[in-house]
Design a protein around this motif. Structure first.
Motif, short mmCIF file in Angstrom:
data_model
loop_
_atom_site.label_atom_id
_atom_site.label_comp_id
_atom_site.label_asym_id
_atom_site.label_seq_id
_atom_site.Cartn_x
_atom_site.Cartn_y
_atom_site.Cartn_z
N GLN A 52 0.84 -1.21 0.00
CA GLN A 52 0.00 0.00 0.00
C GLN A 52 0.87 1.25 0.00
O GLN A 52 0.58 2.23 -0.69
CB GLN A 52 -0.93 0.00 1.21
CG GLN A 52 -2.05 -1.04 1.14
CD GLN A 52 -2.86 -1.10 2.43
OE1 GLN A 52 -2.37 -0.71 3.49
NE2 GLN A 52 -4.07 -1.60 2.33
N ALA A 53 1.95 1.20 0.79
CA ALA A 53 2.85 2.35 0.85
C ALA A 53 3.51 2.59 -0.51
O ALA A 53 3.62 3.74 -0.97
CB ALA A 53 3.92 2.11 1.91
N SER A 54 3.93 1.51 -1.15
CA SER A 54 4.55 1.64 -2.47
C SER A 54 3.56 2.19 -3.49
O SER A 54 3.91 3.03 -4.32
CB SER A 54 5.08 0.27 -2.94
OG SER A 54 6.10 -0.18 -2.08
N GLU A 55 2.31 1.73 -3.42
CA GLU A 55 1.29 2.24 -4.34
C GLU A 55 1.05 3.73 -4.11
O GLU A 55 0.90 4.50 -5.07
CB GLU A 55 -0.01 1.45 -4.15
CG GLU A 55 0.06 0.01 -4.64
CD GLU A 55 -1.18 -0.79 -4.28
OE1 GLU A 55 -2.11 -0.19 -3.70
OE2 GLU A 55 -1.22 -1.99 -4.55
N SER A 56 1.00 4.12 -2.86
CA SER A 56 0.77 5.54 -2.54
C SER A 56 1.93 6.40 -3.04
O SER A 56 1.72 7.52 -3.54
CB SER A 56 0.61 5.72 -1.02
OG SER A 56 -0.53 5.03 -0.56
N LEU A 57 3.13 5.87 -2.91
CA LEU A 57 4.30 6.63 -3.35
C LEU A 57 4.35 6.71 -4.88
O LEU A 57 4.65 7.76 -5.45
CB LEU A 57 5.58 5.98 -2.82
CG LEU A 57 6.90 6.72 -3.11
CD1 LEU A 57 6.84 8.13 -2.57
CD2 LEU A 57 8.08 5.96 -2.51
N LEU A 58 4.03 5.59 -5.53
CA LEU A 58 4.04 5.57 -6.99
C LEU A 58 2.96 6.47 -7.58
O LEU A 58 3.09 6.95 -8.71
CB LEU A 58 3.85 4.13 -7.50
CG LEU A 58 5.04 3.18 -7.30
CD1 LEU A 58 4.66 1.76 -7.66
CD2 LEU A 58 6.23 3.64 -8.14
N ALA A 59 1.91 6.69 -6.82
CA ALA A 59 0.83 7.56 -7.30
C ALA A 59 1.26 9.02 -7.36
O ALA A 59 0.65 9.84 -8.05
CB ALA A 59 -0.39 7.42 -6.40
N ARG A 80 2.97 13.29 3.73
CA ARG A 80 1.80 12.55 4.18
C ARG A 80 2.03 11.04 4.05
O ARG A 80 1.71 10.27 4.96
CB ARG A 80 0.57 12.97 3.37
CG ARG A 80 -0.75 12.48 3.96
CD ARG A 80 -1.93 13.04 3.18
NE ARG A 80 -1.93 14.49 3.17
CZ ARG A 80 -1.79 15.24 2.09
NH1 ARG A 80 -1.65 14.67 0.90
NH2 ARG A 80 -1.80 16.56 2.17
N VAL A 81 2.62 10.63 2.94
CA VAL A 81 2.95 9.21 2.76
C VAL A 81 4.00 8.79 3.79
O VAL A 81 3.91 7.70 4.38
CB VAL A 81 3.47 8.95 1.33
CG1 VAL A 81 3.96 7.51 1.18
CG2 VAL A 81 2.38 9.23 0.31
N ALA A 82 4.98 9.65 4.02
CA ALA A 82 6.03 9.33 4.99
C ALA A 82 5.46 9.15 6.39
O ALA A 82 5.88 8.27 7.14
CB ALA A 82 7.09 10.42 4.99
N ASP A 83 4.48 9.97 6.75
CA ASP A 83 3.86 9.87 8.08
C ASP A 83 2.93 8.66 8.17
O ASP A 83 2.91 7.96 9.19
CB ASP A 83 3.08 11.16 8.39
CG ASP A 83 3.99 12.34 8.63
OD1 ASP A 83 5.17 12.12 8.96
OD2 ASP A 83 3.54 13.50 8.45
N SER A 89 9.65 0.90 3.79
CA SER A 89 10.71 1.44 2.95
C SER A 89 10.17 2.53 2.03
O SER A 89 10.88 3.48 1.69
CB SER A 89 11.35 0.32 2.13
OG SER A 89 10.40 -0.32 1.32
N ALA A 90 8.90 2.40 1.62
CA ALA A 90 8.28 3.43 0.78
C ALA A 90 8.13 4.73 1.57
O ALA A 90 8.34 5.83 1.03
CB ALA A 90 6.93 2.96 0.27
N GLY A 91 7.77 4.63 2.85
CA GLY A 91 7.68 5.81 3.69
C GLY A 91 9.03 6.48 3.85
O GLY A 91 9.13 7.72 3.89
N GLU A 92 10.05 5.65 3.94
CA GLU A 92 11.43 6.15 4.05
C GLU A 92 11.79 6.96 2.80
O GLU A 92 12.29 8.09 2.90
CB GLU A 92 12.36 4.95 4.21
CG GLU A 92 13.84 5.24 4.12
CD GLU A 92 14.66 3.96 4.15
OE1 GLU A 92 15.73 3.94 3.52
OE2 GLU A 92 14.23 2.98 4.80
N ARG A 93 11.51 6.41 1.63
CA ARG A 93 11.82 7.11 0.38
C ARG A 93 10.98 8.38 0.24
O ARG A 93 11.46 9.39 -0.29
CB ARG A 93 11.59 6.18 -0.82
CG ARG A 93 12.51 4.97 -0.85
CD ARG A 93 12.46 4.25 -2.19
NE ARG A 93 11.13 3.79 -2.53
CZ ARG A 93 10.61 2.63 -2.15
NH1 ARG A 93 11.33 1.81 -1.37
NH2 ARG A 93 9.40 2.26 -2.51
#
Length: 252
Positions: A52-59, A80-83, A89-93
């Motif tokens: 889910q985090a990766s999808e949110s980041l890719l969006a 917002r994604v980071a929080d 790892s997606a939140g980290e990026r």
């Protein structure tokens, strides 16, 4: 005693014990089963959360697109994604991208704060060297030269085998140039240009800047030449005993 009789007796004793402790055994089996299920569920949720985090980041779009005219996502969207996915790892990026976007927007103090947050939160990340360089660059952009110089030096010392080390040293040379300290600038450029196999393009850039610096300060060419011994007839001889080289005339 007959071995078969002993085995039979032992089996009967075990069955008797199991019958007497049936409830305890059942509870233990259930506890083990619950633990296994919990691990499976945790693993599933963790993978799902990562997805889910990766999808949110890719969006989110990190860079604007000239082809479609789409704008880059705002730093706040990345934050917002980071929080929301801080443990992924997606939140980290996302946090690192947010800091980079803030820097691009010229919000250097805010960018510095996010780069420092990344260092504090993800100290073992392979991306932490980039955050460290980000802190130094943010200080540099705020014209805090002494603090930036110290930060660049820390990057070069703490991440000597990382590409950020070369960029940090080039930035150090620029600060020495701004501070009118050509001797220190030459020392950094010397180090970079002497190791092209390690520093690559940064070494080439350092060579060009070193040539310009020596044209601007011909006396540094003499000083620089006397520090390195040369071999004459197989023996090392210090160039301080030789006539100083004549500086090349500057092009008019």
């Amino acid at each position: 005693m007959n071995p078969e009789t002993t085995e039979s007796t032992g089996l009967y004793e075990f069955l008797a014990w199991a019958e007497a402790n049936k409830k305890r055994l059942m509870l233990a089996a259930v506890a083990v089963l619950v633990a296994i299920v919990a691990l499976i569920v945790y693993s599933y949720l963790r993978d799902r959360r990562e997805a889910q985090a990766s999808e949110s980041l890719l969006a989110l779009r990190a860079l604007p697109s000239a082809a479609t005219g789409a704008k880059a996502a705002s730093p706040q969207e990345f934050l917002r994604v980071a929080d929301d996915y801080a443990s992924t790892s997606a939140g980290e990026r996302a946090l690192l991208l947010a800091a980079g976007n803030l820097f691009t927007e010229g919000k250097y103090a805010e960018a510095q704060a996010q780069f420092e947050k990344f260092k504090a939160s993800f100290g073992s990340s392979p991306l932490v060297s980039i955050a460290a360089l980000g802190v130094a660059s943010s200080l540099d952009a705020q014209d805090k030269m002494d603090a930036a110089l110290a930060a660049y030096q820390d990057v070069a010392i703490n991440y000597p085998d990382d590409p950020v080390a070369a960029r940090a040293k080039l930035a150090m040379a620029s600060i020495y140039e701004a501070k009118k300290q050509p001797e220190q600038e030459l020392k950094v450029l010397d180090e970079l240009s002497s190791k092209p196999a390690i520093y690559g393009d940064a070494a080439v850039e350092a060579m060009m800047r070193k040539e310009q610096l020596l044209q601007q300060y011909p006396n540094l060419a003499r000083t620089n030449a006397t520090t390195a011994p040369v071999k004459l007839g197989g023996a090392a001889t210090n160039t301080s005993n030789l006539a100083p080289p004549t500086a090349a005339p500057q092009a008019k």
